[in-house]
Enzyme design. Structure first.
Site, PDB file in Angstrom:
ATOM      1  N   GLU A  92       2.581   4.284 -11.698  1.00 32.90           N
ATOM      2  CA  GLU A  92       3.990   3.352 -11.418  1.00 32.90           C
ATOM      3  C   GLU A  92       3.763   1.920 -10.821  1.00 32.90           C
ATOM      4  O   GLU A  92       4.734   1.188 -11.048  1.00 32.90           O
ATOM      5  CB  GLU A  92       4.963   4.262 -10.682  1.00 32.90           C
ATOM      6  N   ASN A  93       2.805   1.613 -10.409  1.00 31.44           N
ATOM      7  CA  ASN A  93       2.386   0.422 -10.129  1.00 31.44           C
ATOM      8  C   ASN A  93       1.977  -0.711 -10.919  1.00 31.44           C
ATOM      9  O   ASN A  93       1.884  -1.642 -10.924  1.00 31.44           O
ATOM     10  CB  ASN A  93       1.672   0.410  -8.607  1.00 31.44           C
TER      11      ASN A  93
END
Lengths: 231, 219
Positions: free
Chosen positions: B46-47
């Site tokens: 998700e980063n």
């Protein structure tokens, strides 16, 4: 071209004063504006409101601000790597707004893009939804979130040119591009500052229009939180 | 009782060819080690990365390349990097097929709590609320009971919620269960050596047992 270069971090943050609202790029310790953090620590500005996905660790990144009690309020999604943060939060010394990560990213994007609010499914039915407008679209519930902007956005890029065009590297990109768009004044520190014409216009992640000040940072530590390797 | 690795191994059997998958921190991260090599899947971090590879060799460690758990990683050929707004656009937009995450509590209606213990622990929700609100399929990896023996599979969650009516399947150290749309944990499989009675005793929410319940198998 409009040139944006300043000499160093001290000059870049010179007009950041007590009570300012800052956005600071980075995910964990990856892609944080290390030089601006150091310069602000030296200035010891107080009562800051900081928008940042994380709050650093106890002895690096925003954690250093917390040690010096420089922060009034944090707006973040995950602060689990920082004991001092948790202590100040549980004791009520620090005001904290915890925001789902995607909502945080979108609020900043919206702030930079002139969108005052939007609807998201994240947080429906949870305490994040308290006091927020809920609406149904196509049979699913969404809640309204409002945009975020800041007095200053402090971002870190890999390469930048004197016009403020930025290129990020790896997952150090994270929140930096959105924050660059949402600062009234955006300060970019880069590992390598290059002359106009050195960067491929097709490869620019953040166009220079969003950046007011740029400088080449020094001595990047790039601390690793979890060093995991394959033997 | 299953070890964490066995829970991860069992969840890996749920993975399907062609899926884009988000793995949470903890046991879910281990699932990557057990996805059969004949399945083509892409792991999302998700980063800002699609195409997470194994942990790097010592010489290749790059502080600018980490996963959502802040661990150093590598990229597979064909990877793509993007910013956090883009990352959650693909999550909320339903482009990520499967989310596997941990939980402190799950209710018999599929509610999940995993981010806060009031007065004690405040780490934040990270991306979990966005993920559970949007993924098409959500599998929870968790221990069946807390360290002091309290069931974590409840009629309703007691902790602050992360999302409502979103969990589809749960793999614990004792069992594989599915959430019934009408409410209840449908028992699908038992861990080797664990009886239905034991699972019943350790499930505080409504447990639905239909017919013979097979033991899990591992290849």
């Amino acid at each position: 071209m409009i040139l944006k270069t300043v000499k160093n971090a001290e000059e870049a943050v010179a007009d950041i004063s007590n009570g300012a609202m800052l956005m600071m790029g980075g995910f964990g310790l990856s892609g944080i504006p290390e030089n601006c953090i150091a310069a602000l620590l030296k200035k010891e500005v107080r009562d800051l409101t900081i928008v940042s996905n994380n709050a650093g660790v106890d002895d690096f990144g925003i954690g250093l601000f917390l040690q010096k009690r420089m922060v009034k309020k944090m707006i973040s999604s995950y602060v689990g790597e920082n004991d001092e943060f948790e202590r100040q939060l549980l004791s009520g010394e620090l005001e904290v707004e915890l925001v789902p990560q995607g909502t945080l990213a979108e609020r900043i994007r919206a702030g930079g893009a002139g969108i005052p609010a939007f609807f998201t499914p994240a947080g429906v039915g949870t305490e994040v939804a308290v006091g927020k407008e809920i609406r149904e679209f196509n049979g699913k519930l969404y809640l309204m979130e409002t945009a975020l902007t800041a007095d200053f956005a402090l971002v870190k890029a890999w390469k930048g040119d004197t016009a403020g065009n930025l290129i990020f590297k790896g997952t150090a990109r994270n929140f930096n591009p959105m924050m660059a768009t949402a600062g009234k004044i955006t300060i970019a520190e880069v590992e390598e500052l290059v002359p106009l014409g050195s960067l491929d216009p097709n490869a620019i992640h953040t166009p220079g229009i969003y950046v007011q000040r740029i400088f080449q940072g020094e001595k990047y530590e790039k601390r690793i939180e979890q060093r995991t390797v394959t033997p | 009782m299953l070890t964490k690795e066995q829970i991860a191994k069992r969840i890996a059997k749920e993975v399907e060819h062609g899926q884009y998958i988000n793995l949470g921190i903890g046991i879910p991260t281990l699932v990557a080690n057990y996805i059969p090599s004949h399945l083509d899947v892409v792991l999302q971090s998700e980063n800002g990365l699609l195409g997470i590879g194994p942990f790097p060799k010592e010489a290749d460690v790059d502080p600018d390349l980490i996963n959502a758990g802040k661990q150093t990683i590598s990229m597979l050929p064909g990877s793509a990097i993007f910013d956090s707004a883009q990352s959650f656009a693909m999550i909320r937009g339903g482009h990520v097929h499967l989310t596997i995450l941990g939980a402190m509590e799950v209710s018999e209606h599929g509610d999940i709590a995993n981010w806060k213990i009031p007065g004690k622990m405040v780490k934040g929700m990270g991306g979990a609320m966005d993920l559970v609100a949007s993924a098409k399929h959500i599998i929870v990896a968790m221990q069946h009971c807390s360290k002091d023996g309290q069931s974590k599979l409840l009629p309703t969650c007691s902790l602050p919620l992360t999302g409502i009516r979103c969990v589809k399947k749960i793999v614990t150290d004792l069992a594989v269960l599915e959430i019934d749309p009408e409410g209840g944990f449908v028992l699908l499989e038992r861990a080797p050596g664990i009886t239905v009675e034991e699972i019943k005793a350790k499930t505080a929410g409504k447990l639905i047992v239909k017919g013979e319940i097979p033991e899990m198998t591992f290849d």
